[in-house]
Design an enzyme around this catalytic site. Structure first.
Site, PDB file in Angstrom:
ATOM      1  CG  ASP A 119      -2.023   1.036   1.116  1.00 49.74           C
ATOM      2  OD1 ASP A 119      -2.387   1.391  -0.020  1.00 49.74           O
ATOM      3  OD2 ASP A 119      -2.531   1.479   2.148  1.00 49.74           O
ATOM      4  CE1 TYR A 121      -0.055   9.393   4.113  1.00 49.47           C
ATOM      5  CE2 TYR A 121       2.291   9.849   4.182  1.00 49.47           C
ATOM      6  CZ  TYR A 121       1.009  10.108   4.621  1.00 49.47           C
ATOM      7  OH  TYR A 121       0.804  11.085   5.572  1.00 49.47           O
ATOM      8  CD  GLU A 193      -6.067   4.967   4.940  1.00 51.63           C
ATOM      9  OE1 GLU A 193      -5.512   5.645   5.815  1.00 51.63           O
ATOM     10  OE2 GLU A 193      -5.460   4.202   4.152  1.00 51.63           O
ATOM     11  CD  GLU A 195      -5.533   3.052   0.147  1.00 51.62           C
ATOM     12  OE1 GLU A 195      -4.778   2.365  -0.581  1.00 51.62           O
ATOM     13  OE2 GLU A 195      -5.350   3.231   1.367  1.00 51.62           O
ATOM     14  CG  ASP A 227      -5.432   0.393   3.874  1.00 50.44           C
ATOM     15  OD1 ASP A 227      -5.411  -0.754   4.340  1.00 50.44           O
ATOM     16  OD2 ASP A 227      -4.552   1.253   4.110  1.00 50.44           O
ATOM     17  NE  ARG A 231      -7.131   6.695   9.889  1.00 48.88           N
ATOM     18  CZ  ARG A 231      -6.486   6.664   8.741  1.00 48.88           C
ATOM     19  NH1 ARG A 231      -5.204   6.334   8.720  1.00 48.88           N
ATOM     20  NH2 ARG A 231      -7.118   6.939   7.609  1.00 48.88           N
ATOM     21  CE1 TYR A 238       3.274   4.870  10.156  1.00 48.75           C
ATOM     22  CE2 TYR A 238       3.827   7.042  10.967  1.00 48.75           C
ATOM     23  CZ  TYR A 238       3.672   6.162   9.917  1.00 48.75           C
ATOM     24  OH  TYR A 238       3.916   6.586   8.633  1.00 48.75           O
ATOM     25  CE  LYS A 247      -3.050   2.358   7.340  1.00 50.92           C
ATOM     26  NZ  LYS A 247      -3.882   3.144   6.419  1.00 50.92           N
ATOM     27  CB  THR A 340      -6.117   7.976   1.738  1.00 50.67           C
ATOM     28  OG1 THR A 340      -6.041   6.939   2.711  1.00 50.67           O
ATOM     29  CG2 THR A 340      -7.450   8.696   1.873  1.00 50.67           C
TER      30      THR A 340
END
Length: 413
Positions: A119, A121, A193, A195, A227, A231, A238, A247, A340
Protein backbone atom coordinates in the site's frame (compact mmCIF):
# COMPACT_ATOMS: atom_id res chain seq x y z
CA UNK A 1 -22.02 -2.29 -32.64
CA UNK A 2 -23.68 -4.55 -30.07
CA UNK A 3 -25.90 -7.38 -31.22
CA UNK A 4 -29.63 -6.64 -31.23
CA UNK A 5 -30.28 -9.21 -28.51
CA UNK A 6 -27.76 -7.57 -26.16
CA UNK A 7 -29.85 -5.10 -24.20
CA UNK A 8 -27.36 -2.77 -22.49
CA UNK A 9 -28.88 0.54 -21.35
CA UNK A 10 -27.32 3.64 -22.85
CA UNK A 11 -24.80 5.11 -20.43
CA UNK A 12 -24.32 1.84 -18.57
CA UNK A 13 -21.11 1.87 -16.54
CA UNK A 14 -20.67 -1.77 -17.54
CA UNK A 15 -21.04 -1.26 -21.28
CA UNK A 16 -18.94 -2.82 -24.01
CA UNK A 17 -16.33 -0.06 -23.64
CA UNK A 18 -15.58 -1.47 -20.19
CA UNK A 19 -16.00 -5.27 -19.89
CA UNK A 20 -14.44 -5.75 -16.43
CA UNK A 21 -13.43 -9.24 -15.32
CA UNK A 22 -14.53 -11.03 -12.17
CA UNK A 23 -15.09 -14.48 -10.68
CA UNK A 24 -18.59 -15.66 -9.83
CA UNK A 25 -20.68 -18.63 -8.83
CA UNK A 26 -24.41 -19.28 -9.21
CA UNK A 27 -26.59 -20.07 -6.23
CA UNK A 28 -25.09 -22.61 -3.86
CA UNK A 29 -22.92 -24.31 -6.48
CA UNK A 30 -19.23 -24.60 -5.53
CA UNK A 31 -17.89 -24.01 -9.04
CA UNK A 32 -16.33 -20.61 -9.62
CA UNK A 33 -16.27 -19.16 -13.11
CA UNK A 34 -14.52 -16.28 -14.85
CA UNK A 35 -17.04 -13.71 -15.98
CA UNK A 36 -17.26 -10.33 -17.65
CA UNK A 37 -19.82 -7.76 -16.53
CA UNK A 38 -21.96 -6.33 -19.32
CA UNK A 39 -24.98 -4.20 -18.45
CA UNK A 40 -26.86 -5.86 -15.62
CA UNK A 41 -25.62 -9.32 -16.55
CA UNK A 42 -22.48 -11.45 -16.33
CA UNK A 43 -21.14 -13.37 -19.30
CA UNK A 44 -19.55 -16.72 -18.48
CA UNK A 45 -16.60 -16.17 -20.80
CA UNK A 46 -15.05 -19.54 -20.06
CA UNK A 47 -18.20 -21.32 -21.26
CA UNK A 48 -18.38 -19.27 -24.46
CA UNK A 49 -14.67 -19.77 -25.12
CA UNK A 50 -15.14 -23.53 -24.87
CA UNK A 51 -18.21 -23.41 -27.11
CA UNK A 52 -16.34 -21.58 -29.88
CA UNK A 53 -13.13 -23.55 -29.22
CA UNK A 54 -11.04 -20.46 -28.62
CA UNK A 55 -7.34 -21.16 -28.17
CA UNK A 56 -7.41 -19.28 -24.86
CA UNK A 57 -10.35 -21.28 -23.43
CA UNK A 58 -8.12 -22.94 -20.85
CA UNK A 59 -7.14 -19.58 -19.37
CA UNK A 60 -10.79 -18.69 -18.82
CA UNK A 61 -11.73 -22.07 -17.39
CA UNK A 62 -9.88 -21.50 -14.12
CA UNK A 63 -11.48 -20.48 -10.82
CA UNK A 64 -9.47 -17.25 -10.63
CA UNK A 65 -8.10 -14.67 -13.05
CA UNK A 66 -4.49 -15.64 -12.38
CA UNK A 67 -3.92 -17.78 -15.51
CA UNK A 68 -5.27 -14.96 -17.69
CA UNK A 69 -3.21 -12.40 -15.79
CA UNK A 70 -0.02 -14.38 -16.33
CA UNK A 71 -0.64 -14.75 -20.08
CA UNK A 72 0.48 -11.20 -20.85
CA UNK A 73 -0.65 -8.19 -22.90
CA UNK A 74 -0.92 -9.89 -26.30
CA UNK A 75 -3.34 -12.48 -24.90
CA UNK A 76 -5.20 -9.81 -22.90
CA UNK A 77 -5.82 -7.91 -26.14
CA UNK A 78 -6.87 -11.06 -27.98
CA UNK A 79 -9.36 -12.11 -25.30
CA UNK A 80 -10.83 -8.62 -25.02
CA UNK A 81 -11.29 -8.42 -28.79
CA UNK A 82 -12.94 -11.84 -28.83
CA UNK A 83 -15.37 -10.99 -26.01
CA UNK A 84 -16.35 -7.76 -27.78
CA UNK A 85 -16.89 -9.79 -30.92
CA UNK A 86 -19.11 -12.30 -29.13
CA UNK A 87 -21.24 -9.44 -27.84
CA UNK A 88 -21.49 -7.69 -31.21
CA UNK A 89 -22.77 -10.57 -33.33
CA UNK A 90 -19.53 -12.23 -34.42
CA UNK A 91 -20.97 -15.56 -33.24
CA UNK A 92 -24.60 -16.71 -33.27
CA UNK A 93 -26.78 -15.39 -30.44
CA UNK A 94 -27.64 -18.95 -29.36
CA UNK A 95 -23.96 -19.51 -28.57
CA UNK A 96 -23.81 -16.57 -26.17
CA UNK A 97 -27.29 -16.13 -24.69
CA UNK A 98 -27.30 -19.30 -22.53
CA UNK A 99 -24.17 -18.04 -20.78
CA UNK A 100 -25.49 -14.61 -19.77
CA UNK A 101 -26.61 -14.56 -16.13
CA UNK A 102 -28.33 -11.77 -14.21
CA UNK A 103 -25.77 -10.05 -11.99
CA UNK A 104 -28.30 -10.03 -9.16
CA UNK A 105 -28.33 -13.84 -9.22
CA UNK A 106 -24.60 -14.45 -8.85
CA UNK A 107 -22.21 -14.53 -5.95
CA UNK A 108 -18.98 -12.61 -6.56
CA UNK A 109 -15.63 -13.79 -5.20
CA UNK A 110 -12.14 -12.41 -4.79
CA UNK A 111 -11.21 -12.24 -8.48
CA UNK A 112 -7.55 -13.28 -8.18
CA UNK A 113 -5.24 -15.16 -5.84
CA UNK A 114 -3.23 -12.47 -4.06
CA UNK A 115 0.51 -13.11 -4.07
CA UNK A 116 1.65 -10.00 -2.20
CA UNK A 117 0.23 -6.66 -1.14
CA UNK A 118 1.80 -3.21 -0.92
CA UNK A 119 0.00 0.00 0.00
CA UNK A 120 1.30 3.43 -0.94
CA UNK A 121 0.83 6.93 0.45
CA UNK A 122 0.76 8.84 -2.83
CA UNK A 123 -1.83 11.61 -2.49
CA UNK A 124 -0.27 14.94 -1.53
CA UNK A 125 -3.47 16.40 -0.08
CA UNK A 126 -4.02 13.37 2.15
CA UNK A 127 -0.40 13.44 3.32
CA UNK A 128 -0.65 17.18 4.05
CA UNK A 129 -3.89 16.71 5.97
CA UNK A 130 -2.43 13.84 8.02
CA UNK A 131 0.70 15.88 8.73
CA UNK A 132 -1.32 18.84 9.94
CA UNK A 133 -3.47 16.60 12.16
CA UNK A 134 -0.61 14.69 13.78
CA UNK A 135 2.07 17.41 13.69
CA UNK A 136 0.12 20.67 14.04
CA UNK A 137 3.19 22.65 15.14
CA UNK A 138 5.44 21.48 12.30
CA UNK A 139 6.37 24.07 9.72
CA UNK A 140 6.20 21.47 6.91
CA UNK A 141 3.40 18.86 7.15
CA UNK A 142 5.06 16.44 4.71
CA UNK A 143 7.96 14.15 5.64
CA UNK A 144 11.21 15.34 4.02
CA UNK A 145 11.29 12.42 1.56
CA UNK A 146 7.65 12.59 0.45
CA UNK A 147 8.13 14.50 -2.82
CA UNK A 148 11.16 12.40 -3.74
CA UNK A 149 9.66 8.89 -3.67
CA UNK A 150 6.35 7.04 -3.34
CA UNK A 151 6.22 6.02 0.32
CA UNK A 152 4.69 2.59 0.92
CA UNK A 153 4.45 -0.34 3.31
CA UNK A 154 3.88 -4.08 3.04
CA UNK A 155 0.46 -5.36 4.00
CA UNK A 156 -0.97 -8.83 4.66
CA UNK A 157 -1.97 -10.54 1.41
CA UNK A 158 -4.10 -13.06 3.32
CA UNK A 159 -6.38 -10.39 4.73
CA UNK A 160 -7.64 -9.03 1.40
CA UNK A 161 -11.36 -9.75 1.18
CA UNK A 162 -13.94 -9.22 -1.51
CA UNK A 163 -16.64 -6.55 -1.31
CA UNK A 164 -19.56 -7.56 0.88
CA UNK A 165 -17.40 -9.30 3.46
CA UNK A 166 -18.11 -8.06 7.00
CA UNK A 167 -15.19 -6.47 8.84
CA UNK A 168 -14.77 -7.27 12.52
CA UNK A 169 -13.61 -4.34 14.61
CA UNK A 170 -9.97 -5.06 15.47
CA UNK A 171 -8.53 -5.15 18.97
CA UNK A 172 -5.04 -4.28 20.08
CA UNK A 173 -2.92 -1.93 22.12
CA UNK A 174 -3.66 1.77 22.10
CA UNK A 175 -2.65 4.73 24.21
CA UNK A 176 -5.42 6.80 25.77
CA UNK A 177 -5.05 10.48 26.67
CA UNK A 178 -3.68 10.98 30.18
CA UNK A 179 -2.34 7.44 30.50
CA UNK A 180 1.36 6.72 30.51
CA UNK A 181 1.17 3.17 29.20
CA UNK A 182 -1.05 1.36 26.71
CA UNK A 183 -4.36 -0.40 27.25
CA UNK A 184 -5.76 -3.35 25.32
CA UNK A 185 -9.18 -3.41 23.72
CA UNK A 186 -11.25 -2.81 20.60
CA UNK A 187 -10.22 0.08 18.39
CA UNK A 188 -12.18 3.23 19.19
CA UNK A 189 -11.02 5.03 16.02
CA UNK A 190 -11.86 2.72 13.15
CA UNK A 191 -11.65 4.41 9.76
CA UNK A 192 -12.00 3.78 6.04
CA UNK A 193 -9.60 4.80 3.29
CA UNK A 194 -10.82 5.25 -0.29
CA UNK A 195 -8.14 3.91 -2.63
CA UNK A 196 -7.54 2.41 -6.07
CA UNK A 197 -5.69 -0.89 -6.48
CA UNK A 198 -3.74 -2.47 -9.34
CA UNK A 199 -3.00 -6.14 -9.98
CA UNK A 200 0.15 -7.48 -11.63
CA UNK A 201 -0.16 -10.02 -14.40
CA UNK A 202 3.30 -10.57 -15.87
CA UNK A 203 6.06 -11.21 -13.31
CA UNK A 204 9.39 -9.40 -13.33
CA UNK A 205 12.77 -11.07 -12.71
CA UNK A 206 14.49 -10.62 -9.37
CA UNK A 207 17.26 -8.05 -9.54
CA UNK A 208 15.75 -6.01 -12.35
CA UNK A 209 13.34 -3.12 -11.86
CA UNK A 210 10.26 -2.40 -13.98
CA UNK A 211 10.57 0.85 -15.91
CA UNK A 212 7.79 3.46 -15.75
CA UNK A 213 7.40 3.01 -19.51
CA UNK A 214 6.75 -0.74 -19.05
CA UNK A 215 3.87 -0.40 -16.61
CA UNK A 216 1.22 -1.73 -19.04
CA UNK A 217 3.43 -4.72 -19.91
CA UNK A 218 3.04 -6.00 -16.36
CA UNK A 219 -0.19 -4.61 -14.86
CA UNK A 220 -3.51 -6.08 -15.99
CA UNK A 221 -6.07 -3.73 -14.48
CA UNK A 222 -7.50 -1.64 -11.66
CA UNK A 223 -10.13 -2.00 -8.96
CA UNK A 224 -11.33 -0.25 -5.80
CA UNK A 225 -9.85 -0.66 -2.34
CA UNK A 226 -10.99 0.19 1.19
CA UNK A 227 -7.89 0.07 3.37
CA UNK A 228 -9.63 -0.15 6.75
CA UNK A 229 -7.50 1.54 9.42
CA UNK A 230 -7.56 1.43 13.21
CA UNK A 231 -6.13 4.89 13.84
CA UNK A 232 -5.53 4.44 17.56
CA UNK A 233 -3.74 1.10 17.14
CA UNK A 234 -1.79 2.59 14.28
CA UNK A 235 -0.68 5.66 16.25
CA UNK A 236 0.74 3.56 19.11
CA UNK A 237 2.63 1.09 16.89
CA UNK A 238 3.86 3.77 14.46
CA UNK A 239 6.97 4.48 16.54
CA UNK A 240 9.40 4.08 14.86
CA UNK A 241 8.22 1.70 12.12
CA UNK A 242 5.13 1.71 9.93
CA UNK A 243 1.57 0.37 10.04
CA UNK A 244 1.16 -3.18 11.31
CA UNK A 245 -1.89 -4.30 13.33
CA UNK A 246 -3.65 -1.01 12.63
CA UNK A 247 -3.92 -1.99 8.96
CA UNK A 248 -3.55 -5.76 8.67
CA UNK A 249 -6.93 -7.01 9.90
CA UNK A 250 -8.81 -6.47 6.62
CA UNK A 251 -8.50 -4.74 3.25
CA UNK A 252 -11.62 -4.85 1.08
CA UNK A 253 -11.46 -4.91 -2.73
CA UNK A 254 -14.14 -4.58 -5.39
CA UNK A 255 -15.01 -7.77 -7.32
CA UNK A 256 -14.56 -6.33 -10.84
CA UNK A 257 -11.13 -5.68 -12.36
CA UNK A 258 -11.25 -2.99 -15.06
CA UNK A 259 -8.55 -3.77 -17.67
CA UNK A 260 -6.10 -1.00 -18.45
CA UNK A 261 -7.34 -1.16 -22.04
CA UNK A 262 -10.70 0.21 -20.88
CA UNK A 263 -9.03 3.25 -19.31
CA UNK A 264 -7.33 4.73 -22.40
CA UNK A 265 -9.72 7.72 -22.44
CA UNK A 266 -9.20 8.31 -18.71
CA UNK A 267 -5.45 8.88 -18.88
CA UNK A 268 -4.34 12.37 -17.89
CA UNK A 269 -1.12 14.14 -16.96
CA UNK A 270 -0.38 14.01 -13.22
CA UNK A 271 0.05 17.22 -11.20
CA UNK A 272 3.35 19.12 -11.54
CA UNK A 273 6.18 17.66 -9.45
CA UNK A 274 8.64 19.80 -7.54
CA UNK A 275 11.41 18.80 -7.28
CA UNK A 276 11.70 16.79 -10.47
CA UNK A 277 11.81 13.08 -9.62
CA UNK A 278 14.99 11.07 -10.07
CA UNK A 279 15.35 9.59 -13.57
CA UNK A 280 13.85 6.16 -12.75
CA UNK A 281 10.65 7.87 -11.53
CA UNK A 282 10.13 10.31 -14.39
CA UNK A 283 7.00 9.91 -16.49
CA UNK A 284 7.57 8.23 -19.83
CA UNK A 285 7.74 10.89 -22.54
CA UNK A 286 4.22 11.57 -23.83
CA UNK A 287 2.86 8.54 -21.98
CA UNK A 288 1.75 9.58 -18.48
CA UNK A 289 -0.27 7.30 -16.22
CA UNK A 290 -2.39 9.79 -14.32
CA UNK A 291 -5.99 8.54 -14.34
CA UNK A 292 -9.19 10.57 -14.22
CA UNK A 293 -11.14 8.33 -11.85
CA UNK A 294 -13.97 9.87 -9.82
CA UNK A 295 -14.64 8.13 -6.54
CA UNK A 296 -17.72 8.39 -4.35
CA UNK A 297 -17.76 7.35 -0.68
CA UNK A 298 -21.03 6.55 1.07
CA UNK A 299 -21.48 6.01 4.80
CA UNK A 300 -24.74 4.22 5.60
CA UNK A 301 -26.02 5.20 2.17
CA UNK A 302 -25.14 8.90 2.46
CA UNK A 303 -22.50 10.48 0.24
CA UNK A 304 -19.75 11.90 2.46
CA UNK A 305 -16.95 12.41 -0.08
CA UNK A 306 -16.09 12.50 -3.78
CA UNK A 307 -12.31 12.03 -4.03
CA UNK A 308 -10.64 12.82 -7.40
CA UNK A 309 -7.96 10.28 -8.37
CA UNK A 310 -6.59 12.56 -11.12
CA UNK A 311 -4.82 14.62 -8.46
CA UNK A 312 -2.62 11.77 -7.20
CA UNK A 313 0.98 12.98 -6.99
CA UNK A 314 2.58 9.60 -7.76
CA UNK A 315 1.07 7.51 -10.57
CA UNK A 316 0.69 3.71 -10.47
CA UNK A 317 3.48 3.43 -13.06
CA UNK A 318 5.83 5.30 -10.71
CA UNK A 319 4.68 3.18 -7.78
CA UNK A 320 5.54 -0.03 -9.64
CA UNK A 321 8.90 1.39 -10.73
CA UNK A 322 9.75 2.33 -7.15
CA UNK A 323 8.47 -0.98 -5.76
CA UNK A 324 10.94 -2.88 -7.98
CA UNK A 325 13.91 -0.48 -8.31
CA UNK A 326 15.83 -2.25 -5.55
CA UNK A 327 15.58 -5.54 -7.43
CA UNK A 328 12.42 -6.84 -5.78
CA UNK A 329 10.46 -9.06 -8.16
CA UNK A 330 6.72 -8.90 -8.72
CA UNK A 331 4.59 -11.99 -9.26
CA UNK A 332 1.28 -12.75 -10.89
CA UNK A 333 -1.39 -11.65 -8.41
CA UNK A 334 0.73 -9.03 -6.67
CA UNK A 335 -1.46 -6.13 -5.62
CA UNK A 336 -0.49 -2.56 -4.88
CA UNK A 337 -2.83 0.21 -3.77
CA UNK A 338 -2.61 3.95 -4.28
CA UNK A 339 -3.05 5.18 -0.75
CA UNK A 340 -5.96 7.36 0.35
CA UNK A 341 -7.36 9.56 -2.42
CA UNK A 342 -8.17 13.12 -1.33
CA UNK A 343 -8.83 16.39 -3.17
CA UNK A 344 -8.32 19.98 -2.03
CA UNK A 345 -11.87 20.48 -0.71
CA UNK A 346 -13.24 18.92 2.46
CA UNK A 347 -15.94 17.12 0.48
CA UNK A 348 -13.17 15.37 -1.46
CA UNK A 349 -11.24 13.86 1.45
CA UNK A 350 -11.03 10.08 1.41
CA UNK A 351 -11.01 9.15 5.12
CA UNK A 352 -12.87 9.99 8.32
CA UNK A 353 -9.53 10.97 9.83
CA UNK A 354 -9.60 13.96 7.51
CA UNK A 355 -13.35 14.50 7.19
CA UNK A 356 -13.76 14.72 10.98
CA UNK A 357 -10.28 16.16 11.57
CA UNK A 358 -9.35 13.27 13.84
CA UNK A 359 -12.76 13.34 15.52
CA UNK A 360 -12.65 17.02 16.51
CA UNK A 361 -15.25 18.06 13.90
CA UNK A 362 -17.56 15.07 13.32
CA UNK A 363 -19.24 14.44 10.01
CA UNK A 364 -22.97 15.24 10.13
CA UNK A 365 -25.16 12.78 8.26
CA UNK A 366 -28.52 13.78 6.73
CA UNK A 367 -30.42 11.83 9.40
CA UNK A 368 -28.86 13.99 12.13
CA UNK A 369 -26.31 11.47 13.35
CA UNK A 370 -22.62 12.32 13.61
CA UNK A 371 -19.47 10.32 12.99
CA UNK A 372 -15.96 11.05 14.13
CA UNK A 373 -14.99 7.44 13.42
CA UNK A 374 -16.91 4.31 12.45
CA UNK A 375 -19.39 2.64 14.78
CA UNK A 376 -20.48 -0.99 14.83
CA UNK A 377 -23.08 -1.60 12.16
CA UNK A 378 -21.84 1.19 9.88
CA UNK A 379 -21.65 0.34 6.19
CA UNK A 380 -19.06 1.98 3.94
CA UNK A 381 -19.37 1.80 0.16
CA UNK A 382 -16.87 3.19 -2.36
CA UNK A 383 -17.70 3.41 -6.06
CA UNK A 384 -15.98 5.02 -9.02
CA UNK A 385 -16.35 5.88 -12.68
CA UNK A 386 -13.98 7.04 -15.40
CA UNK A 387 -14.54 8.60 -18.83
CA UNK A 388 -14.59 6.10 -21.67
CA UNK A 389 -14.25 6.50 -25.44
CA UNK A 390 -16.92 8.47 -27.27
CA UNK A 391 -18.54 9.75 -24.10
CA UNK A 392 -19.01 6.30 -22.58
CA UNK A 393 -18.78 5.76 -18.83
CA UNK A 394 -16.45 3.13 -17.40
CA UNK A 395 -17.62 1.90 -14.00
CA UNK A 396 -15.73 0.06 -11.28
CA UNK A 397 -18.76 -1.14 -9.37
CA UNK A 398 -18.27 -0.74 -5.65
CA UNK A 399 -16.47 -2.08 -2.63
CA UNK A 400 -18.70 -2.36 0.42
CA UNK A 401 -18.12 -3.51 3.98
CA UNK A 402 -20.08 -3.51 7.23
CA UNK A 403 -18.42 -3.10 10.63
CA UNK A 404 -19.13 -5.86 13.14
CA UNK A 405 -18.39 -5.65 16.89
CA UNK A 406 -15.02 -6.83 18.17
CA UNK A 407 -14.78 -10.43 19.33
CA UNK A 408 -12.97 -11.72 22.38
CA UNK A 409 -9.52 -12.24 20.89
CA UNK A 410 -7.31 -10.71 23.56
CA UNK A 411 -4.87 -12.56 25.82
CA UNK A 412 -7.42 -12.81 28.63
CA UNK A 413 -10.48 -13.59 26.51
Amino acid sequence: MAAEWLDVPAGSAFGTANLPYGVFSIGAEPVRRVGVAVGDRVLDVGAVARAVRADFAGLLGAESLNPLLAAGPAVWRSVRAAVRGWLSGAVPAETVLPHLVDRAAVRLHLPFEVADYVDFYSCEQHAVNAGRIFRPDAEEPLPPNWRHLPIGYHGRAGTLVVSGTDVVRPSGQRREPGREGPVFGPSARLDFEAEVGFVVGVPSPRGRGVRVADFAEHVFGAFLVNDWSARDLQAWEYVPLGPFLGKSFATSVSPWVVPLAALSAARVAPPPRDPEPLPYLRDAEGDPWGLDLRLTVRLNGHVVSRPPFARMYWTPAQQLAHLTVNGAAVRTGDVFASGTVSGPERGEWGSLLELSWNGADPVRLPDGRERGFLRDGDVVSISATAPGPGGAVVGFGEVTGRVLPAVGNGPNA
